[in-house]
Design a protein around this motif. Sequence first.
Motif, short mmCIF file in Angstrom:
data_model
loop_
_atom_site.label_atom_id
_atom_site.label_comp_id
_atom_site.label_asym_id
_atom_site.label_seq_id
_atom_site.Cartn_x
_atom_site.Cartn_y
_atom_site.Cartn_z
N VAL A 51 66.43 -45.89 56.26
CA VAL A 51 67.33 -47.25 56.74
C VAL A 51 68.74 -47.14 56.34
O VAL A 51 69.64 -47.50 57.34
CB VAL A 51 66.54 -48.31 55.96
CG1 VAL A 51 67.27 -49.56 56.26
CG2 VAL A 51 65.24 -48.41 56.37
N HIS A 52 69.11 -46.84 55.11
CA HIS A 52 70.41 -46.79 54.82
C HIS A 52 71.11 -45.35 54.72
O HIS A 52 72.42 -45.39 54.94
CB HIS A 52 70.70 -47.28 53.35
CG HIS A 52 70.11 -48.78 53.46
ND1 HIS A 52 70.96 -50.01 54.28
CD2 HIS A 52 69.33 -49.43 52.51
CE1 HIS A 52 70.07 -50.97 54.00
NE2 HIS A 52 69.38 -50.81 53.27
N LYS A 53 70.26 -44.20 54.57
CA LYS A 53 70.70 -43.09 54.54
C LYS A 53 71.88 -42.82 53.29
O LYS A 53 72.76 -42.04 53.56
CB LYS A 53 71.46 -42.48 55.92
CG LYS A 53 70.48 -42.61 56.83
CD LYS A 53 71.14 -41.98 58.18
CE LYS A 53 70.21 -42.34 59.49
NZ LYS A 53 69.65 -43.39 59.71
N LYS A 54 71.62 -43.61 52.00
CA LYS A 54 72.80 -43.31 51.11
C LYS A 54 71.76 -43.12 49.68
O LYS A 54 70.61 -43.11 49.59
CB LYS A 54 73.15 -44.88 50.70
CG LYS A 54 74.08 -45.18 51.95
CD LYS A 54 74.76 -46.83 51.69
CE LYS A 54 75.82 -47.15 52.56
NZ LYS A 54 76.14 -48.34 52.26
N TRP B 98 63.28 -54.60 51.14
CA TRP B 98 63.20 -55.19 52.49
C TRP B 98 63.67 -56.52 52.60
O TRP B 98 64.40 -56.91 53.27
CB TRP B 98 61.96 -55.06 53.21
CG TRP B 98 61.51 -53.52 53.73
CD1 TRP B 98 60.90 -52.64 53.06
CD2 TRP B 98 62.24 -53.06 54.83
NE1 TRP B 98 60.99 -51.68 53.69
CE2 TRP B 98 61.68 -51.65 54.98
CE3 TRP B 98 63.07 -53.62 55.73
CZ2 TRP B 98 62.12 -50.85 55.79
CZ3 TRP B 98 63.50 -52.78 56.58
CH2 TRP B 98 63.43 -51.31 56.70
N ALA B 99 63.68 -57.20 51.51
CA ALA B 99 64.32 -58.65 51.41
C ALA B 99 65.91 -58.45 51.16
O ALA B 99 66.48 -59.08 51.86
CB ALA B 99 63.76 -59.33 49.88
N ASP B 100 66.29 -57.44 50.60
CA ASP B 100 67.67 -57.25 50.32
C ASP B 100 68.07 -56.67 51.89
O ASP B 100 69.29 -57.15 51.95
CB ASP B 100 67.82 -55.91 49.37
CG ASP B 100 69.15 -55.72 49.29
OD1 ASP B 100 69.32 -54.39 49.87
OD2 ASP B 100 70.17 -56.34 48.72
N GLY B 137 59.71 -51.91 63.10
CA GLY B 137 59.21 -50.78 62.39
C GLY B 137 58.76 -50.84 61.23
O GLY B 137 57.43 -50.30 61.24
N GLU B 138 59.21 -51.80 60.37
CA GLU B 138 58.71 -51.95 58.97
C GLU B 138 57.23 -52.65 59.05
O GLU B 138 56.33 -52.29 58.32
CB GLU B 138 59.57 -52.56 57.98
CG GLU B 138 59.17 -53.11 56.82
CD GLU B 138 58.34 -51.98 55.85
OE1 GLU B 138 58.68 -50.78 56.15
OE2 GLU B 138 57.45 -52.32 54.96
N PRO B 143 49.63 -57.37 59.95
CA PRO B 143 49.71 -59.02 60.34
C PRO B 143 51.21 -59.58 59.69
O PRO B 143 51.67 -60.44 60.07
CB PRO B 143 48.58 -59.87 59.73
CG PRO B 143 48.06 -58.89 58.82
CD PRO B 143 48.47 -57.32 58.99
N TYR B 144 51.44 -59.10 58.46
CA TYR B 144 52.70 -59.59 57.66
C TYR B 144 53.23 -58.34 56.96
O TYR B 144 52.76 -57.26 56.95
CB TYR B 144 52.12 -60.47 56.46
CG TYR B 144 51.22 -61.68 56.94
CD1 TYR B 144 50.01 -61.75 56.91
CD2 TYR B 144 51.98 -62.96 57.45
CE1 TYR B 144 49.17 -62.61 57.25
CE2 TYR B 144 51.42 -64.05 57.95
CZ TYR B 144 49.86 -63.98 57.81
OH TYR B 144 49.28 -65.10 58.47
N PHE B 145 54.64 -58.68 56.60
CA PHE B 145 55.31 -57.47 55.92
C PHE B 145 54.54 -57.47 54.69
O PHE B 145 54.61 -56.19 54.18
CB PHE B 145 56.61 -58.16 55.67
CG PHE B 145 57.44 -57.99 56.77
CD1 PHE B 145 57.75 -59.11 57.86
CD2 PHE B 145 58.23 -56.87 57.32
CE1 PHE B 145 58.33 -59.33 58.85
CE2 PHE B 145 59.13 -56.88 58.25
CZ PHE B 145 59.12 -57.95 59.17
N GLY B 146 53.93 -58.36 54.05
CA GLY B 146 53.38 -58.23 52.65
C GLY B 146 51.73 -57.63 52.96
O GLY B 146 50.89 -57.69 51.98
N ALA B 147 51.55 -57.08 54.22
CA ALA B 147 50.35 -56.48 54.56
C ALA B 147 49.21 -57.44 55.06
O ALA B 147 49.46 -58.24 55.85
CB ALA B 147 49.57 -55.42 53.50
N GLU B 148 48.26 -57.75 54.17
CA GLU B 148 47.08 -58.70 54.46
C GLU B 148 47.31 -60.22 54.55
O GLU B 148 47.09 -61.03 55.03
CB GLU B 148 45.79 -58.29 53.53
CG GLU B 148 45.04 -57.12 53.96
CD GLU B 148 45.19 -56.97 55.24
OE1 GLU B 148 44.55 -57.65 56.15
OE2 GLU B 148 45.44 -55.75 55.95
N THR B 149 48.38 -60.53 53.20
CA THR B 149 48.79 -61.86 53.22
C THR B 149 50.29 -61.81 53.33
O THR B 149 50.77 -60.90 52.90
CB THR B 149 48.48 -62.43 52.08
OG1 THR B 149 49.00 -61.78 51.02
CG2 THR B 149 46.88 -62.53 52.06
#
Lengths: 231, 219
Positions: A51-54, B98-100, B137-138, B143-149
């Motif tokens: 993602v960042h390649k850093k 990912w939140a960052d 992609g992530e 179903p969610y970024f957090g997987a099942e929930t």
Amino acid sequence: MAKNDVKLLGIWASPFVMRARISLNIKSVNYEFLEETVGSKSELLLQSNPVHKKVPVLIHGDKPICESLVIVQYIDEVWTSGPSILSADHYDRAIQRFWAAYLDDKWFPAMRRIRGAQGEERQELVDQVVEGLALLEEAFGKYSKGKAFFGGDQIGFIDIAFGSLLGWLRVTEKVGEVKLLDEAKTPGLVKWADCFCADAAVKSVMPETEKLIEFSKFLMAKMKGAPSPKN
Amino acid sequence: MADEVVLLDFWPSMFGMRVRIALAEKGIEYEYKEEDLGNKSPLLLQMNPIHKKIPVLIHNGKPVCESLIIVQYIDEVWKDRSPLLPTDPYQRAHARFWADYVDKKVYEVSRKIWTSKGEEKEAGKKEFFEIFKTLEGELGDKPYFGAETFGFVDLSLIPFYSWFYAIETFGEFNMEAECPKIVAWAKRYLQKETVAKTLPDQKKVYEFVGQMRKRFGLE
């Protein structure tokens, strides 16, 4: 734990990489340091941080962890037998995270820009950085409670986030011919900086200012160098 | 002693929405105080003197600032219910990363689209699609970024859903066509009552953004 179970991809000059190294040292974790070549990125780096390649990237087992402050928190949460880096108190933790975010989002970006700036813009940046140091001095007074570090007797999250930036702060002062960390204005921080740099977890990974100055000249020359085709 | 929880906020703020959702998930009662950002209250300036921004959570008189820091604080204090972050350190690091990413990328690029025109806007759109492609992609087939929930990453991104209509209209594109997986994820997440009740209506946000654009001389 076997040494090659923990790898850190990094560059000696990066303050963000230093954060990870200090944290691993605090926890007495053996790790393999894989130095990246400046100007080219290894396959391993591109694979583990697509993602960042850093740098830094911490690779624990086969799992990559990216972003310096995420890495520091990960280290703190995994190696629980060593001294704690973040406070056990929820509110204190929120304060520690707040200051680390302040340093990364506001203070360091302003400081980085000083050397390349001129005239009024430069003065504004210097003022911002100096104001920020006054805020940090106040915070230090509050949180250290008379001890050596923001974390008290031991280095903590704010110490790591801020202390890792001292090398480049000194480069800016020398090359930019500007006094930022002033004993008259921020005596607490001046003393703290000495304690931080002398700490066993920090000493071996804090680069010398002269070497950083050379490195920054090398980077500037590279940027101004002959253009190469982009692929 | 009962907890005293106050939230200083501004209704269209995506950052404020994160905190509102977290508080709703945990079933925490709180006092909501709407700030006029053109005329910030003495309380806000006192509680967040450094950034002077919302959201600010005031818990028993003590301020916590920065939305993702507030959400983690809420999760740690009210840890007996509805966890927002995973317990495994690697999963937590993954969620924080990912939140960052959402924090660093999504807000800025969205703002670029609705505050600019011509070439700058087109450049903003290109970047926007790249960023959302990365997010899709992530998400993958989960179903969610957090997987099942849903979890921390879902919570950090979902407030942008209330801005989608404004961004796609002023950006002159169609979110569902460009980012179908994200839109499907958002609609799935919106089936949760806590989220549906918390997010403002997309048309209301669109009107708000329209007014801001007039102020910036874009309309």
